[in-house]
Design a protein around this motif. Structure first.
Motif, PDB file in Angstrom:
ATOM      1  N   ASP A 381       0.810  -1.217   0.000  1.00  8.29           N
ATOM      2  CA  ASP A 381       0.000   0.000   0.000  1.00  8.29           C
ATOM      3  C   ASP A 381       0.843   1.266   0.000  1.00  8.29           C
ATOM      4  OD1 ASP A 381      -2.819  -0.958   0.048  1.00  8.29           O
ATOM      5  OD2 ASP A 381      -2.038  -2.067   1.757  1.00  8.29           O
ATOM      6  N   ASN A 382       2.146   1.127   0.125  1.00 10.25           N
ATOM      7  CA  ASN A 382       3.048   2.276   0.006  1.00 10.25           C
ATOM      8  C   ASN A 382       3.956   2.123  -1.203  1.00 10.25           C
ATOM      9  OD1 ASN A 382       2.280   3.886   2.248  1.00 10.25           O
ATOM     10  ND2 ASN A 382       3.283   2.426   3.601  1.00 10.25           N
ATOM     11  N   VAL A 383       3.473   1.419  -2.219  1.00  9.00           N
ATOM     12  CA  VAL A 383       4.342   1.092  -3.344  1.00  9.00           C
ATOM     13  C   VAL A 383       4.824   2.338  -4.081  1.00  9.00           C
ATOM     14  CG1 VAL A 383       2.365   0.741  -4.894  1.00  9.00           C
ATOM     15  CG2 VAL A 383       4.564  -0.302  -5.432  1.00  9.00           C
ATOM     16  N   LYS A 384       3.998   3.368  -4.170  1.00 12.01           N
ATOM     17  CA  LYS A 384       4.404   4.539  -4.965  1.00 12.01           C
ATOM     18  C   LYS A 384       5.653   5.216  -4.391  1.00 12.01           C
ATOM     19  CE  LYS A 384       2.770   8.916  -6.861  1.00 12.01           C
ATOM     20  NZ  LYS A 384       1.628   9.867  -6.951  1.00 12.01           N
ATOM     21  N   PRO A 385       5.662   5.643  -3.103  1.00 10.82           N
ATOM     22  CA  PRO A 385       6.886   6.260  -2.586  1.00 10.82           C
ATOM     23  C   PRO A 385       8.066   5.293  -2.543  1.00 10.82           C
ATOM     24  CG  PRO A 385       5.270   5.963  -0.820  1.00 10.82           C
ATOM     25  CD  PRO A 385       4.576   5.683  -2.112  1.00 10.82           C
ATOM     26  N   ILE A 386       7.782   4.017  -2.310  1.00  4.68           N
ATOM     27  CA  ILE A 386       8.879   3.040  -2.276  1.00  4.68           C
ATOM     28  C   ILE A 386       9.499   2.894  -3.665  1.00  4.68           C
ATOM     29  CG2 ILE A 386       9.399   0.582  -2.016  1.00  4.68           C
ATOM     30  CD1 ILE A 386       7.422   0.526   0.322  1.00  4.68           C
ATOM     31  N   MET A 387       8.669   2.802  -4.698  1.00  5.31           N
ATOM     32  CA  MET A 387       9.194   2.647  -6.051  1.00  5.31           C
ATOM     33  C   MET A 387       9.971   3.885  -6.489  1.00  5.31           C
ATOM     34  SD  MET A 387       8.692  -0.339  -7.262  1.00  5.31           S
ATOM     35  CE  MET A 387       8.797  -0.236  -9.035  1.00  5.31           C
ATOM     36  N   LEU A 388       9.496   5.063  -6.102  1.00 11.17           N
ATOM     37  CA  LEU A 388      10.237   6.287  -6.449  1.00 11.17           C
ATOM     38  C   LEU A 388      11.629   6.242  -5.848  1.00 11.17           C
ATOM     39  CD1 LEU A 388       7.430   8.993  -5.981  1.00 11.17           C
ATOM     40  CD2 LEU A 388       8.504   8.288  -8.133  1.00 11.17           C
ATOM     41  N   LYS A 389      11.707   5.786  -4.603  1.00 14.45           N
ATOM     42  CA  LYS A 389      13.015   5.704  -3.938  1.00 14.45           C
ATOM     43  C   LYS A 389      13.870   4.613  -4.566  1.00 14.45           C
ATOM     44  CE  LYS A 389      13.573   6.810   0.226  1.00 14.45           C
ATOM     45  NZ  LYS A 389      13.583   7.001   1.668  1.00 14.45           N
ATOM     46  N   LEU A 390      13.272   3.462  -4.854  1.00 14.23           N
ATOM     47  CA  LEU A 390      14.043   2.345  -5.419  1.00 14.23           C
ATOM     48  C   LEU A 390      14.562   2.676  -6.810  1.00 14.23           C
ATOM     49  CD1 LEU A 390      11.895  -0.766  -4.353  1.00 14.23           C
ATOM     50  CD2 LEU A 390      14.005   0.082  -3.337  1.00 14.23           C
ATOM     51  N   LEU A 391      13.757   3.316  -7.638  1.00 13.61           N
ATOM     52  CA  LEU A 391      14.197   3.637  -8.992  1.00 13.61           C
ATOM     53  C   LEU A 391      15.282   4.707  -8.984  1.00 13.61           C
ATOM     54  CD1 LEU A 391      10.746   3.546 -10.813  1.00 13.61           C
ATOM     55  CD2 LEU A 391      12.628   1.918 -11.039  1.00 13.61           C
ATOM     56  N   GLN A 392      15.278   5.531  -7.934  1.00 15.19           N
ATOM     57  CA  GLN A 392      16.315   6.562  -7.817  1.00 15.19           C
ATOM     58  C   GLN A 392      17.635   5.954  -7.346  1.00 15.19           C
ATOM     59  OE1 GLN A 392      15.224   9.733  -5.174  1.00 15.19           O
ATOM     60  NE2 GLN A 392      16.943  11.009  -5.747  1.00 15.19           N
ATOM     61  N   ASN A 393      17.550   5.006  -6.404  1.00 10.58           N
ATOM     62  CA  ASN A 393      18.767   4.422  -5.813  1.00 10.58           C
ATOM     63  C   ASN A 393      19.151   3.086  -6.454  1.00 10.58           C
ATOM     64  OD1 ASN A 393      19.291   6.405  -3.660  1.00 10.58           O
ATOM     65  ND2 ASN A 393      17.282   5.761  -2.950  1.00 10.58           N
ATOM     66  N   ARG A 394      18.334   2.535  -7.199  1.00 14.79           N
ATOM     67  CA  ARG A 394      18.475   1.373  -8.068  1.00 14.79           C
ATOM     68  C   ARG A 394      19.238   0.177  -7.493  1.00 14.79           C
ATOM     69  NH1 ARG A 394      16.231  -1.715 -10.481  1.00 14.79           N
ATOM     70  NH2 ARG A 394      15.693  -1.761 -12.673  1.00 14.79           N
ATOM     71  N   PRO A 395      18.539  -0.685  -6.796  1.00  8.59           N
ATOM     72  CA  PRO A 395      19.120  -1.987  -6.450  1.00  8.59           C
ATOM     73  C   PRO A 395      19.226  -2.834  -7.722  1.00  8.59           C
ATOM     74  CG  PRO A 395      16.798  -1.941  -5.881  1.00  8.59           C
ATOM     75  CD  PRO A 395      17.149  -0.556  -6.356  1.00  8.59           C
ATOM     76  N   LYS A 396      19.820  -4.017  -7.586  1.00 11.40           N
ATOM     77  CA  LYS A 396      20.041  -4.842  -8.779  1.00 11.40           C
ATOM     78  C   LYS A 396      18.717  -5.293  -9.402  1.00 11.40           C
ATOM     79  CE  LYS A 396      23.341  -8.318 -10.320  1.00 11.40           C
ATOM     80  NZ  LYS A 396      24.431  -9.228  -9.874  1.00 11.40           N
TER      81      LYS A 396
END
Length: 405
Positions: A381-396
């Protein structure tokens, strides 16, 4: 995976079993989803649990006459809401705060001058809503079991709290004034007999009182296939058609509604205590519609599990220490023990363990191998802010368990 002989069993867990619809009394309820040993959510511990906790059998039922979803079993609230373990507080959740703002904006549409004599917030939690609408009412009253034995801890002379439930409280005796506004956010779905509660609230209010209730919407849950949002605490799953049917039964009148689709498909429903019975809304889904979407959800869980297992011998982190993670893990048919830790941005959660999963929470600032790791989104339910952070910091790799965001 956990072993049966290491499980701690809950005693006297189920205190009520549903035999008829909570809205229209239909006895021909249809079982949509059987969930043996469904885990309890929202439980954390400072110490890693030596033994695992078993779940409690549950089923999602549906009424084809009014469209109401509801659980078969009511689990003992002392197990679900143990004050030492139940950790959710509105003021600590950015999602809940944003939802409260939308709720207040909708409330203003009915009372632009923001003036009431007496407001009750049913299920007031930590009083976040009542603090935010301080200017709306001369007297504000919060009602919630979490305030039991703490009623005298409030220093604001215009703010009162009642520690208890509507069912167990004699409202005529304890209320300092007759309410002309009764609010409730995400509470009615926790109640086994919502008709009884609404009836008591309607009876205690002034004739011109405004009621504004917010509940998770069942129609949006089905549309998005979010069957992971079915859990023990939510006994009721209202649709527009079932809520209107309930109001008609009580002689009340629906005067407006608003949907906050991205916050659990939340329905805000405004009503007055008197009005002629009228049906504006039909049942939105057939049994076949619901079962098809349920099966699609199961397929997504199956595929997510297979994808995770492809990476289980590498570094995998969860992202988002969601209260609902035990239910997601349940549908994935895994205890997620191959996950190294669950990352969260809240420093207050650092080091805590899930009580019923072998997972510890780590603050995002303490993760040093983020870029070489696979991240599984665990707070859906918090996918939007999490995805913004993940795409910015980019894990593998990033794995999200559902197809719809």
């Amino acid at each position: 995976m956990m072993h049966k002989d290491m499980c701690i069993q809950y005693k006297d867990a189920v205190i009520n079993k549903r035999t008829q619809c909570s809205v229209c009394d239909n006895r021909e309820l249809i079982e949509i989803m059987n969930m043996p040993e469904l885990p309890i959510t929202g439980l954390f511990s400072k110490e890693k649990q030596k033994d695992s906790f078993s779940g409690i059998d549950q089923s999602l039922l549906w009424c084809s006459k009014c469209g109401q979803g509801q659980l078969l079993n009511q689990v003992n609230p002392e197990i679900l809401y143990d004050s030492q373990k139940y950790t959710f507080r509105t003021s600590l959740s950015s999602t809940a705060q944003q939802g409260t703002k939308v709720f207040i904006d909708y409330l203003r549409e009915f009372v632009p001058d923001e003036k009431f004599n007496c407001i009750i917030d049913v299920g007031c939690n930590d009083l976040y809503l009542l603090h935010e609408i301080k200017s709306f009412g001369k007297v504000r009253i919060g009602l919630d079991p979490i305030w039991t034995s703490q009623e005298n801890n409030i220093k604001d002379s215009d703010l009162h709290v009642i520690g208890g439930t509507v069912e167990e409280t004699d409202l005529d005796k304890v209320l300092p004034c007759k309410p002309d506004c009764i609010l409730s956010r995400h509470t009615l779905e926790h109640i086994f007999d919502p008709q009884l509660v609404l009836e008591k609230l309607i009876d205690c209010a002034t004739d011109d009182a405004l009621f504004l209730f917010e509940i998770p919407g069942f129609d949006s849950l089905i549309t998005r296939g979010r069957f992971d949002q079915v859990f023990h605490e939510h006994l009721q799953y209202f649709s527009l058609s079932s809520f209107e049917a309930l109001l008609n039964k009580l002689g009340a009148k629906l005067i407006g509604y608003h949907e906050n689709y991205h916050n659990w498909g939340a329905l805000m429903i405004a009503f007055r205590k008197k009005g002629a019975a009228h049906r504006n809304f039909n049942v939105a889904f057939t049994r076949e519609d619901i079962e098809w979407r349920r099966d699609l959800f199961f397929c997504q869980m199956d595929n997510a599990r297979k994808t995770l297992y492809e990476f289980k011998n590498t570094n995998i982190y969860g992202y988002g220490a969601a209260l609902m993670l035990p239910v997601l893990a349940y549908h994935l048919k895994s205890d997620l023990s191959f996950i190294k830790a669950v990352i969260d941005d809240d420093k207050d959660k650092e080091g805590f363990f899930y009580t019923n999963l072998p997972l510890q929470v780590k603050h995002s600032g303490s993760i040093e191998d983020f870029y070489s790791s696979t991240v599984f989104v665990t707070a859906i339910d918090n996918v939007k802010p999490i995805m913004l952070k993940l795409l910015q910091n980019r894990p593998k790799h990033i794995i999200y368990p559902l197809h719809i965001i």
